[in-house]
Write an enzyme that holds these catalytic residues in place. Structure first.
Site, PDB file in Angstrom:
ATOM      1  N   LYS A 152       0.853  -1.203   0.008  1.00 28.16           N
ATOM      2  CA  LYS A 152      -0.146   0.149   0.018  1.00 28.16           C
ATOM      3  C   LYS A 152       0.860   1.461  -0.108  1.00 28.16           C
ATOM      4  CE  LYS A 152      -2.820   1.216   3.808  1.00 28.16           C
ATOM      5  NZ  LYS A 152      -3.854   0.912   4.305  1.00 28.16           N
ATOM      6  N   LYS A 180       0.973   5.665  -0.204  1.00 32.09           N
ATOM      7  CA  LYS A 180       0.118   6.871   0.301  1.00 32.09           C
ATOM      8  C   LYS A 180      -0.013   7.731  -0.903  1.00 32.09           C
ATOM      9  CE  LYS A 180      -0.287   5.534   4.448  1.00 32.09           C
ATOM     10  NZ  LYS A 180      -1.357   5.434   5.357  1.00 32.09           N
ATOM     11  N   ASN A 207      -5.611   9.060   3.303  1.00 33.92           N
ATOM     12  CA  ASN A 207      -5.764   9.564   4.700  1.00 33.92           C
ATOM     13  C   ASN A 207      -6.673  10.864   4.791  1.00 33.92           C
ATOM     14  OD1 ASN A 207      -2.827   8.164   4.575  1.00 33.92           O
ATOM     15  ND2 ASN A 207      -3.769   7.962   6.604  1.00 33.92           N
ATOM     16  N   GLU A 250     -10.226   2.835   9.766  1.00 28.39           N
ATOM     17  CA  GLU A 250      -9.501   2.865  10.756  1.00 28.39           C
ATOM     18  C   GLU A 250      -9.532   3.989  11.756  1.00 28.39           C
ATOM     19  OE1 GLU A 250      -6.024   3.693   7.764  1.00 28.39           O
ATOM     20  OE2 GLU A 250      -5.428   5.369   9.409  1.00 28.39           O
ATOM     21  N   GLU A 301      -3.170  -5.647   7.764  1.00 28.69           N
ATOM     22  CA  GLU A 301      -1.919  -4.558   7.359  1.00 28.69           C
ATOM     23  C   GLU A 301      -0.831  -5.155   8.262  1.00 28.69           C
ATOM     24  OE1 GLU A 301      -3.144  -0.401   8.122  1.00 28.69           O
ATOM     25  OE2 GLU A 301      -1.702   0.127   6.525  1.00 28.69           O
TER      26      GLU A 301
HETATM   27 MG    MG Z   1      -4.965   3.951   6.304  1.00 29.78          MG
END
Ligand code: MG
Length: 371
Positions: free
Chosen positions: A172, A174, A205, A255, A327
């Site tokens: 993953k 960002k 995010n 999350e 994760e």
């Molecule tokens: Mg995240």
């Protein structure tokens, strides 16, 4: 068995490379405010939540654990977790001031410690107590190679190394640069670097607004992105629902949500395709289990966030049929007596009794910031 003491701890553990960043956070240490729950037996339970290591905020968490919940736990049987969870939610009354944030994260820490004791008392690893099978292989996907502050060359090298040398089948990265075109260029470079087969997830995010998400979200499909994570503000149910209708890439989130009610809102609005609860935030194993049941009910995959540094959650992921993967961020492996371990991109089965949350004496001493 009776609870005899609730002792706080607060650790700040350095992250990989001294510092990492996503679109909204810069993190130098992973915070672990939590507690040891002592009993009138030899058994001790360890539980904690996960933070970005703000000392003042972390002290609010340890204070909530010991001053609000501690007195209510003394004398109770730690194995009666469902009843204790309800007691801590309603007796102080926590629901009047919380249901999310500090009180819920503190409750999560306590819940993990209680499950740790219950599994230790049963002389079983928690996944076994929860009804899991050793046959279930849990895939890990690596996020520690995809930080936003890494230069593009390093980003590509790190992601490629995780795939080619460490055996991860999914990574993953960002996004959330001030120019989203730069994000697209970085996603393209990573896809070229890792090749067509590994799965690639992208995480904003909560940085993008709707216009950015509508313009750039669809273009991620060119690079075969598996999911777009937290594209919009955490609580924006209607925005995510609209986005889910407009773009083809599945949306993942959770999350930053604290309880079943919040997850249910997103699910009923058809605003999410993959649920990402975090046991260290959403009420411990007890809360995570309820949310995984929600995923099962609506046939949505559940892929928990790394917040407890995977230690207790691996047990729930093994045991719950809705959980598909977990994760992986290896910042705190050296802090635990039985750290999670990965072989060819899959988690190894925890073997020791408990929830794998027992911290080493060295870690409790070395990283403590409680005065
Ligand atoms: Mg995240």
């Amino acid at each position: 068995m009776k609870i005899t003491a609730v002792e706080p701890f607060l650790l700040h553990v350095p992250v990989t490379g001294g510092s990492i960043a996503d679109s909204t956070h810069v993190v130098t240490h992973w915070g672990m405010p939590g507690c040891r729950i002592l009993t009138d037996t030899d058994l001790v339970g360890y539980g904690y939540t996960g933070t970005h290591a703000s000392l003042a905020l972390d002290k609010l968490l340890t204070s909530c654990i010991t001053e609000v919940y501690g007195p209510l736990l003394l004398g109770e049987d730690p194995r009666e977790i469902q009843a204790l969870h309800q007691k801590l939610l309603h007796d102080p009354p926590t629901h009047w001031v919380g249901r999310a944030g500090i009180t819920q994260m503190a409750l999560s820490a306590v819940d993990l410690a209680l499950w740790d004791i219950k599994a230790k008392a049963a002389a079983e690893p928690l996944w076994c107590l929860l009804g899991g099978s050793p046959e279930k292989n849990v895939e890990a996907y690596n996020t520690d190679c995809g930080w936003l502050d890494r230069a593009q060359g390093k980003l590509v090298d790190d992601c490629r190394r995780m795939v080619e040398e460490e055996g991860f089948a999914a990574v993953k990265m960002k996004v959330g640069k001030s120019d989203p075109n730069e994000d697209l260029a970085r996603v393209e470079a990573v896809r070229k670097g890792i090749g067509p087969k590994p799965r690639l997830m992208v995480d904003a995010n909560a940085k993008w607004d709707m216009a950015t998400a509508l313009e750039f979200g669809p273009r991620l499909a060119e690079f075969d992105v598996t999911w777009l994570e937290e594209p919009l503000w955490h609580d924006d149910v209607t925005g995510h629902a609209q986005l889910a209708k407009e773009i083809e890439i599945p949306l993942a989130l959770g999350e930053s949500l604290y309880n079943l009610d919040q997850f249910r809102e997103f699910v009923l609005a058809e605003a999410v395709h993959c649920l990402q609860p975090d046991a260290s935030r959403c009420g411990g194993i007890t809360g995570l289990w309820e949310i995984a049941d929600l995923g099962r009910t609506y046939d949505l995959p559940v892929s928990p966030h790394h917040g407890d540094m995977m230690q207790a959650q691996i047990h729930a992921v093994i045991a719950h049929s809705a959980c598909v993967q977990l994760e992986f961020i290896p910042w705190t492996l050296h802090c635990f007596e039985e750290p999670v371990s990965i072989q060819d991109g899959f988690y190894q089965l925890p073997e020791s009794p408990g929830a794998s949350t027992t911290l080493t004496c060295e870690a409790l001493e070395k990283y403590s910031v409680l005065s």
